[in-house]
Write a protein that holds these residues in place. Structure first.
Motif, PDB file in Angstrom:
ATOM      1  N   GLY A 241       0.826  -1.206   0.000  1.00 24.87           N
ATOM      2  CA  GLY A 241       0.000   0.000   0.000  1.00 24.87           C
ATOM      3  C   GLY A 241       0.855   1.247   0.000  1.00 24.87           C
ATOM      4  N   CYS A 242       0.173   2.404   0.091  1.00 20.99           N
ATOM      5  CA  CYS A 242       0.930   3.654   0.099  1.00 20.99           C
ATOM      6  C   CYS A 242       0.237   4.660   1.006  1.00 20.99           C
ATOM      7  CB  CYS A 242       1.054   4.217  -1.315  1.00 20.99           C
ATOM      8  SG  CYS A 242       1.631   5.919  -1.351  1.00 20.99           S
ATOM      9  N   GLY A 243      -0.945   5.093   0.610  1.00 21.88           N
ATOM     10  CA  GLY A 243      -1.682   6.027   1.461  1.00 21.88           C
ATOM     11  C   GLY A 243      -1.893   7.387   0.822  1.00 21.88           C
ATOM     12  N   ARG A 244      -1.174   7.675  -0.280  1.00 26.87           N
ATOM     13  CA  ARG A 244      -1.331   9.005  -0.870  1.00 26.87           C
ATOM     14  C   ARG A 244      -2.526   9.085  -1.830  1.00 26.87           C
ATOM     15  NH1 ARG A 244       3.174  12.644   0.067  1.00 26.87           N
ATOM     16  NH2 ARG A 244       4.617  11.503   1.391  1.00 26.87           N
ATOM     17  N   ARG A 245      -3.109   7.941  -2.135  1.00 26.09           N
ATOM     18  CA  ARG A 245      -4.394   7.852  -2.831  1.00 26.09           C
ATOM     19  C   ARG A 245      -4.444   8.423  -4.241  1.00 26.09           C
ATOM     20  NH1 ARG A 245      -8.180   5.505  -0.116  1.00 26.09           N
ATOM     21  NH2 ARG A 245      -7.590   4.292  -1.918  1.00 26.09           N
ATOM     22  N   CYS A 246      -3.369   8.303  -4.995  1.00 30.59           N
ATOM     23  CA  CYS A 246      -3.438   8.774  -6.384  1.00 30.59           C
ATOM     24  C   CYS A 246      -4.468   7.926  -7.122  1.00 30.59           C
ATOM     25  CB  CYS A 246      -2.074   8.664  -7.051  1.00 30.59           C
ATOM     26  SG  CYS A 246      -0.822   9.581  -6.167  1.00 30.59           S
ATOM     27  N   LYS A 247      -5.248   8.587  -7.960  1.00 34.97           N
ATOM     28  CA  LYS A 247      -6.412   7.907  -8.549  1.00 34.97           C
ATOM     29  C   LYS A 247      -6.034   6.824  -9.542  1.00 34.97           C
ATOM     30  CE  LYS A 247     -10.150  11.265  -8.553  1.00 34.97           C
ATOM     31  NZ  LYS A 247     -10.820  12.156  -9.509  1.00 34.97           N
ATOM     32  N   PHE A 248      -4.833   6.926 -10.144  1.00 36.61           N
ATOM     33  CA  PHE A 248      -4.455   5.988 -11.206  1.00 36.61           C
ATOM     34  C   PHE A 248      -3.667   4.794 -10.664  1.00 36.61           C
ATOM     35  CE2 PHE A 248      -1.589   9.550 -10.682  1.00 36.61           C
ATOM     36  CZ  PHE A 248      -0.414   8.910 -10.337  1.00 36.61           C
ATOM     37  N   CYS A 249      -3.494   4.724  -9.357  1.00 32.02           N
ATOM     38  CA  CYS A 249      -2.495   3.807  -8.796  1.00 32.02           C
ATOM     39  C   CYS A 249      -3.081   2.467  -8.360  1.00 32.02           C
ATOM     40  CB  CYS A 249      -1.844   4.488  -7.608  1.00 32.02           C
ATOM     41  SG  CYS A 249      -0.676   3.434  -6.755  1.00 32.02           S
ATOM     42  N   VAL A 250      -2.402   1.382  -8.726  1.00 34.36           N
ATOM     43  CA  VAL A 250      -2.825   0.047  -8.308  1.00 34.36           C
ATOM     44  C   VAL A 250      -2.318  -0.300  -6.897  1.00 34.36           C
ATOM     45  CG1 VAL A 250      -2.676  -2.431  -8.805  1.00 34.36           C
ATOM     46  CG2 VAL A 250      -3.042  -0.830 -10.669  1.00 34.36           C
ATOM     47  N   PRO A 251      -1.024  -0.172  -6.622  1.00 32.91           N
ATOM     48  CA  PRO A 251      -0.547  -0.614  -5.301  1.00 32.91           C
ATOM     49  C   PRO A 251      -1.221   0.093  -4.130  1.00 32.91           C
ATOM     50  CG  PRO A 251       1.310  -0.222  -6.769  1.00 32.91           C
ATOM     51  CD  PRO A 251       0.088   0.259  -7.482  1.00 32.91           C
ATOM     52  N   ASP A 252      -1.710   1.324  -4.369  1.00 32.25           N
ATOM     53  CA  ASP A 252      -2.358   2.051  -3.286  1.00 32.25           C
ATOM     54  C   ASP A 252      -3.681   1.408  -2.880  1.00 32.25           C
ATOM     55  OD1 ASP A 252      -2.439   4.465  -1.546  1.00 32.25           O
ATOM     56  OD2 ASP A 252      -4.278   4.839  -2.679  1.00 32.25           O
ATOM     57  N   LEU A 253      -4.190   0.503  -3.728  1.00 33.00           N
ATOM     58  CA  LEU A 253      -5.452  -0.159  -3.384  1.00 33.00           C
ATOM     59  C   LEU A 253      -5.235  -1.168  -2.248  1.00 33.00           C
ATOM     60  CD1 LEU A 253      -6.599  -0.876  -7.055  1.00 33.00           C
ATOM     61  CD2 LEU A 253      -7.397   0.982  -5.578  1.00 33.00           C
ATOM     62  N   THR A 283       8.879  -1.637  -2.226  1.00 31.15           N
ATOM     63  CA  THR A 283       7.956  -0.733  -1.558  1.00 31.15           C
ATOM     64  C   THR A 283       7.405   0.249  -2.575  1.00 31.15           C
ATOM     65  OG1 THR A 283       7.835   1.018   0.113  1.00 31.15           O
ATOM     66  CG2 THR A 283       9.969   0.738  -0.963  1.00 31.15           C
ATOM     67  N   GLU A 284       6.280   0.852  -2.237  1.00 33.50           N
ATOM     68  CA  GLU A 284       5.778   1.941  -3.072  1.00 33.50           C
ATOM     69  C   GLU A 284       6.354   3.250  -2.589  1.00 33.50           C
ATOM     70  OE1 GLU A 284       4.502   1.685  -5.820  1.00 33.50           O
ATOM     71  OE2 GLU A 284       4.505  -0.455  -5.413  1.00 33.50           O
ATOM     72  N   ASP A 285       6.590   3.304  -1.280  1.00 34.90           N
ATOM     73  CA  ASP A 285       7.194   4.498  -0.697  1.00 34.90           C
ATOM     74  C   ASP A 285       7.978   4.070   0.539  1.00 34.90           C
ATOM     75  OD1 ASP A 285       7.966   6.904   0.199  1.00 34.90           O
ATOM     76  OD2 ASP A 285       5.962   7.688   0.633  1.00 34.90           O
ATOM     77  N   CYS A 327       9.931   5.538  -4.093  1.00 41.85           N
ATOM     78  CA  CYS A 327       9.605   6.434  -2.982  1.00 41.85           C
ATOM     79  C   CYS A 327       8.855   7.655  -3.511  1.00 41.85           C
ATOM     80  CB  CYS A 327      10.849   6.847  -2.217  1.00 41.85           C
ATOM     81  SG  CYS A 327      11.996   7.879  -3.110  1.00 41.85           S
ATOM     82  N   THR A 328       8.499   8.548  -2.588  1.00 42.72           N
ATOM     83  CA  THR A 328       7.852   9.803  -2.984  1.00 42.72           C
ATOM     84  C   THR A 328       8.830  10.950  -2.716  1.00 42.72           C
ATOM     85  OG1 THR A 328       6.861   9.846  -0.797  1.00 42.72           O
ATOM     86  CG2 THR A 328       5.491   9.027  -2.589  1.00 42.72           C
ATOM     87  N   ILE A 329       8.504  12.139  -3.221  1.00 41.38           N
ATOM     88  CA  ILE A 329       9.496  13.216  -3.167  1.00 41.38           C
ATOM     89  C   ILE A 329       9.299  14.168  -1.981  1.00 41.38           C
ATOM     90  CG2 ILE A 329       8.352  14.901  -4.726  1.00 41.38           C
ATOM     91  CD1 ILE A 329      11.351  14.997  -5.998  1.00 41.38           C
ATOM     92  N   SER A 386      -3.233  14.196  -3.085  1.00 40.99           N
ATOM     93  CA  SER A 386      -2.429  14.066  -1.852  1.00 40.99           C
ATOM     94  C   SER A 386      -0.984  13.690  -2.133  1.00 40.99           C
ATOM     95  CB  SER A 386      -3.016  12.982  -0.949  1.00 40.99           C
ATOM     96  OG  SER A 386      -4.371  13.142  -0.769  1.00 40.99           O
ATOM     97  N   LYS A 387      -0.580  13.732  -3.384  1.00 42.10           N
ATOM     98  CA  LYS A 387       0.764  13.258  -3.750  1.00 42.10           C
ATOM     99  C   LYS A 387       1.866  13.971  -2.958  1.00 42.10           C
ATOM    100  CE  LYS A 387       3.125  11.086  -7.225  1.00 42.10           C
ATOM    101  NZ  LYS A 387       2.979   9.665  -7.536  1.00 42.10           N
ATOM    102  N   GLY A 388       1.638  15.252  -2.652  1.00 43.37           N
ATOM    103  CA  GLY A 388       2.710  16.028  -2.017  1.00 43.37           C
ATOM    104  C   GLY A 388       2.521  16.245  -0.528  1.00 43.37           C
TER     105      GLY A 388
HETATM  106  S1  SF4 Z   1       2.420   8.119  -4.355  1.00 42.82           S
HETATM  107 FE1  SF4 Z   1       2.840   6.471  -5.819  1.00 42.82          FE
HETATM  108  S2  SF4 Z   1       2.338   4.588  -4.747  1.00 42.82           S
HETATM  109 FE2  SF4 Z   1       1.449   6.256  -3.590  1.00 42.82          FE
HETATM  110  S3  SF4 Z   1      -0.656   6.372  -4.298  1.00 42.82           S
HETATM  111 FE3  SF4 Z   1       0.544   7.806  -5.537  1.00 42.82          FE
HETATM  112  S4  SF4 Z   1       1.211   6.647  -7.337  1.00 42.82           S
HETATM  113 FE4  SF4 Z   1       0.494   5.190  -5.799  1.00 42.82          FE
END
Ligand code: SF4
Ligand code: B12
Length: 594
Positions: A241-253, A283-285, A327-329, A386-388
Motif C-alpha cells: 500500500g501507500c496512502g497518498r491515494r493517487c487515482k491511477f495507482c494500483v498498489p495504493d489499493l 515498496t511503493e514508498d 519512494c515519494t518526493i 495528496s501526492k505532495g
Molecule cells: S504516491 Fe505512488 S504509490 Fe502512492 S498512491 Fe501515488 S502513485 Fe500510488
C-alpha cells in the motif's frame, strides 16, 4: 487425460512435480540490475540485439542441483512458500521456462505462472514500443508469450490447469487472451490468501476453475509471508500500500502495511545464504516504513527507524549491493537530514555510478523511482491531490523542485515517471509540465525522466477513463514533452553505451525510414529538437516548439511556512527553516508549568 507412462523419453523420469511454478525468463533473470528488465519491458523485440550486445550473458541463469531455479521473482517465492504450508517440497518446484520439460509430466496438476507485465500493455512500457511501431511486442512480452506457448504445447496440457498471478495478470483479463495463451484462471491478489490455496486444491482435484478469482489482501502485517529462498534482484518486501491515494495507482489499493523488521532481515539473510549479493526492499514508498499506524502521520518519515533498518540491511554480512526501489518526493523536503543520513549509509553499497553527476568519491549514486506525473497543478489536483502531503497540492511544482534539489545534493538521481495524455489534459497542462522540465534544466537538477502515455489500470478509480490511446494521437506539445524528457536524460551521457550522439543521429535516420509515417506529423519538430540537429532556440524562434517559461516557486523555508500549524510538531528542528512562530514542545511544556 494424456496417457504417457512415467519415465518415458517424452517426460520427466519421476513423472514431474504436482505443482510447477514459473515466470517469463525476462522477469526472472537476476542479471545486470533493475535496468535490464525495465529496458526489456519497453524495447521492442526487433531491437533485442541492443540488449544482447550490451549484456551477452543475460540468458545464462543459475540452477539448484535438482535443476530448479536458483532465483525467481519475489512473487513466485511467496506463492511457493505459501504452497509449502500445505504440500510436500517434492510436490512443488519453481523453475525457469527452459526447464519446464524437466518438471512438467503426467503427475503435474498445476502450472502456475507469475507475471509482472506479460503483454506489455501497462504504463511506461507499451508507449516506447509503439513509438517504434510494434505496440504489442516488447522483449518481455515476446518471452512471456513464448512461455505460454510452451505450456500450451505440453503433451500433458490436458492433465493440468494453468493459473496465472502477479501484478500483470490483469493484462490477460483485460485483453481476454485466456484461450490464446492457454490460461485457465487468473488470480488477482496475494498468493498467501486462503482462497488461492483453495484454488490450487480444486485444480489438483481436476475441478473446473473460474476464469478470474479476486483474493483479499491480508490486513495484518504478520499474515504476509517471506520467502526463505533467493529472489530475483534480492527483492524483499518492505511495505504494501501507500496512502497518498493517487487515482491511477494500483498498489495504493492494498492496505498500508510496513512489514516487521525481523522478517525482512530473515529474508535478506536467506537471499545471502542462497548466493545473492544484492538486496532491494520492495515498496511503493520507502519513507512510510516505521510510520504506519503511529501517532505521527505517515508522511512525516520516522528517521530513526529508517536509518536503523537500512543500516542493518547493508551491514548484513554478504550484502555487497543494495538498490532502492520506489519512494515519494515530499519526504526529501520534509526531512533533508534523513536523506543525508541514508546517503551516508547506502551510497557505499550502491552499484549505480553516475560519473558526470555524483560528488561521491567513487561516483556512486542512488536512483529510486519517483512519480512526478504532471507539472500542472490543475491536473495534479484532479488525479493525485495528496501526492505532495504534508504540502498542499498547489505547491506541487515547488515540492518537486525542492525535493529534487535535496536529493541531488545527496547524490540521489531518481528515475521520475510522467503521465502524458491524462483524461482531460489540455495544452495548458502540458505547457506547465514542460515549464517544470525546463526549470529543472535551468536549475541544473537531474532526474531520469520517464514519460509514459496514460494507461487506465484495472480496479483503479481511473479504470474507466480514456486518455490518449496511440502515439499518433499525441499533440505537438505532448510530443515535445516526451522528447524533451529524453533529451534531458541523455544530457550528461551517464549511460556511455547508449552514446547520446548515436541516439540522436539514429533518431533522424529512424524518422526518415519509419517513424514519420508511424507517429504522424506532430512528432516531426519534437524529434528534430531531440536530435539536436536544429538548436532548440532556433526551433523556438521558428514557432515550431513551445519555449517554456521560467517558474517562480517556493524554497524549502517557504514550503515549510506553508504547512498547517498543527503539522509543525512533526518537523525536525535540526533541518532548520522552522517557522518563526514555532515553539518546541519542551518549551511549551516549561511555559505551561512555570
Ligand atoms: S504516491 Fe505512488 S504509490 Fe502512492 S498512491 Fe501515488 S502513485 Fe500510488
Ligand atoms: C521490484 C519491482 C520491479 C523490479 C523487479 C521485478 C522482478 N522481476 O522481480 C523491476 C525494477 C525490474 C521492475 C520492473 C518493472 N515494473 Co515493477 N515493480 C516492482 C515492485 C516494487 C515490487 C514487486 C514485488 O516483487 N513485490 C513483492 C511480491 C511478493 O509481490 P507480487 O509480485 O505482487 O506477488 C504477490 C501477488 O501478486 C501474488 N502472485 C504473484 N505471482 C503469482 C502467481 C500465482 C500463480 C498466484 C496465484 C499469485 C501470484 O502473490 C504474491 C505474494 O502474495 C512493484 C510494486 C509492488 N509494491 O508490488 C512494481 C510493479 C509491479 N512494477 C510495475 C511496472 C509497471 C514495471 C515495469 C513495466 C516498469 C517499466 N516500464 O520498466 C517493469 C516491467 C518489468 C518486466 N520484466 O516486464 C507496476 C505494475 C503495474 C501493473 N499492474 O501493470 C508495479 C505495481 C509498480 C507500480 N507502482 O505501479 N519492477
Amino acid at each position: 487425460m494424456t496417457q504417457i507412462p512415467l519415465g518415458s523419453p517424452n517426460g520427466p523420469s519421476d513423472g514431474g512435480r504436482m505443482i510447477v511454478l514459473t515466470a517469463p525468463l525476462t522477469e526472472a533473470i537476476d542479471h545486470a540490475g533493475y535496468f535490464i528488465q525495465m529496458a526489456m519491458a519497453s524495447i521492442p523485440i526487433w531491437m533485442e540485439g541492443v540488449i544482447n550486445r550490451k549484456y551477452p550473458k543475460w540468458r545464462e541463469v543459475e540452477h539448484n542441483a535438482d535443476g530448479s531455479a536458483r532465483y525467481m521473482p519475489a512473487g513466485v517465492r511467496v506463492v511457493e512458500k505459501s504452497l509449502l504450508r500445505e504440500y510436500r517440497s517434492d510436490d512443488v518446484v519453481a523453475c525457469f521456462p527452459d526447464d519446464l520439460d524437466k518438471f512438467v509430466g503426467p503427475r503435474t496438476r498445476v502450472v502456475a505462472v507469475s507475471t509482472h507485465n506479460p503483454l506489455g500493455v501497462t504504463f511506461a512500457a507499451g508507449v516506447y514500443t509503439s513509438i517504434f511501431g510494434s505496440s504489442k511486442m516488447p522483449i518481455n512480452s515476446h518471452y512471456s508469450r513464448q512461455l505460454f506457448a510452451k505450456i500450451k504445447a505440453s503433451p500433458y496440457r490436458e492433465n493440468f490447469k494453468v493459473i496465472v498471478g502477479g501484478s500483470g495478470g490483469w493484462q490477460i483479463i483485460q485483453t481476454d487472451t485466456y484461450d490464446e495463451l492457454s490460461v485457465d484462471c487468473v488470480v488477482e491478489g496475494r498468493g498467501e490468501s486462503a482462497d488461492t490455496l483453495e484454488l490450487f486444491r480444486k485444480a489438483i482435484q481436476g475441478e473446473p476453475l473460474p476464469r478470474r478469482v479476486d483474493v483479499k489482501h491480508p490486513v495484518e502485517r504478520d499474515a504476509i509471508l517471506f520467502p526463505d529462498t533467493r529472489t530475483t534482484f534480492g527483492v524483499v518486501e518492505m511495505t504494501t500500500g501507500c496512502g497518498r491515494r493517487c487515482k491511477f495507482c494500483v498498489p495504493d489499493l492494498n492496505p498500508q502495511i510496513d512489514l516487521p523488521k525481523d522478517k525482512i532481515l530473515e529474508a535478506v539473510r536467506a537471499n545471502v545464504r542462497h548466493g545473492n549479493k544484492q538486496i532491494s526492499l520492495a515498496t511503493e514508498d520507502m519513507f512510510i516504513w516505521g510510520q504506519v499506524h503511529t501517532d505521527t502521520p505517515f508522511y512525516f518519515p520516522n528517521r530513526e527507524a529508517l536509518v536503523d533498518l537500512y543500516s542493518d540491511i547493508v551491514n548484513t554480512p554478504g550484502v555487497e549491493q543494495h538498490v532502492l526501489s520506489h519512494c515519494t518526493i515530499a519526504p526529501a523536503v520534509v526531512d533533508p537530514l534523513l536523506i543525508k543520513q541514508l546517503s551516508d549509509l547506502l551510497l557505499p553499497k550502491s552499484p549505480i555510478h553516475f560519473p558526470y553527476l555524483s560528488s561521491h568519491p567513487e561516483k556512486k549514486a542512488l536512483a529510486p523511482l519517483i512519480g512526478l506525473e504532471t507539472g500542472s497543478v490543475r491536473m495534479a489536483k484532479q488525479i493525485m491531490s495528496s501526492k505532495g502531503v504534508p504540502f498542499s497540492i498547489d505547491e506541487w511544482p515547488s515540492v518537486v523542485l525542492e525535493g529534487l534539489r535535496v536529493l541531488n545534493e545527496n547524490n540521489w538521481f531518481p528515475a521520475m515517471t510522467l503521465i502524458v495524455g491524462n483524461p482531460g489534459e489540455t495544452d495548458q497542462d502540458v505547457m506547465e509540465t514542460i515549464d517544470l522540465v525546463y526549470e529543472m534544466e535551468r536549475r541544473g537538477l537531474f532526474a531520469f525522466l520517464i514519460p509514459s502515455i496514460f494507461t487506465p489500470l484495472h480496479d483503479t478509480r481511473m479504470e474507466k477513463e480514456e486518455g490518449v490511446r496511440q502515439t499518433r494521437q499525441l499533440t505537438p506539445l505532448q510530443w515535445q514533452l516526451m522528447m524533451k524528457c529524453w533529451k534531458m536524460n541523455l544530457r550528461p551521457g551517464q549511460y556511455s553505451w547508449w552514446g547520446p550522439m548515436a541516439w540522436r543521429v539514429g533518431s533522424i535516420g529512424m524518422w526518415l525510414y519509419k517513424l514519420r509515417r508511424l507517429n504522424g506529423p506532430n512528432f516531426t519538430w519534437p524529434l528534430w529538437m531531440f536530435s539536436g540537429a536544429i538548436p532548440e532556440k532556433t526551433l523556438q524562434r521558428m514557432g515550431k516548439i513551445y519555449p517554456g517559461k521560467p517558474m517562480k516557486t517556493k524554497n524549502r523555508r517557504e514550503l515549510i511556512a506553508s504547512l498547517k500549524p498543527k503539522d509543525w510538531q512533526y518537523l525536525r528542528a535540526d533541518n532548520g527553516d522552522m517557522p518563526i512562530e514555532y515553539v518546541p514542545p519542551q518549551v511549551q511544556y516549561q511555559t505551561q508549568t512555570a
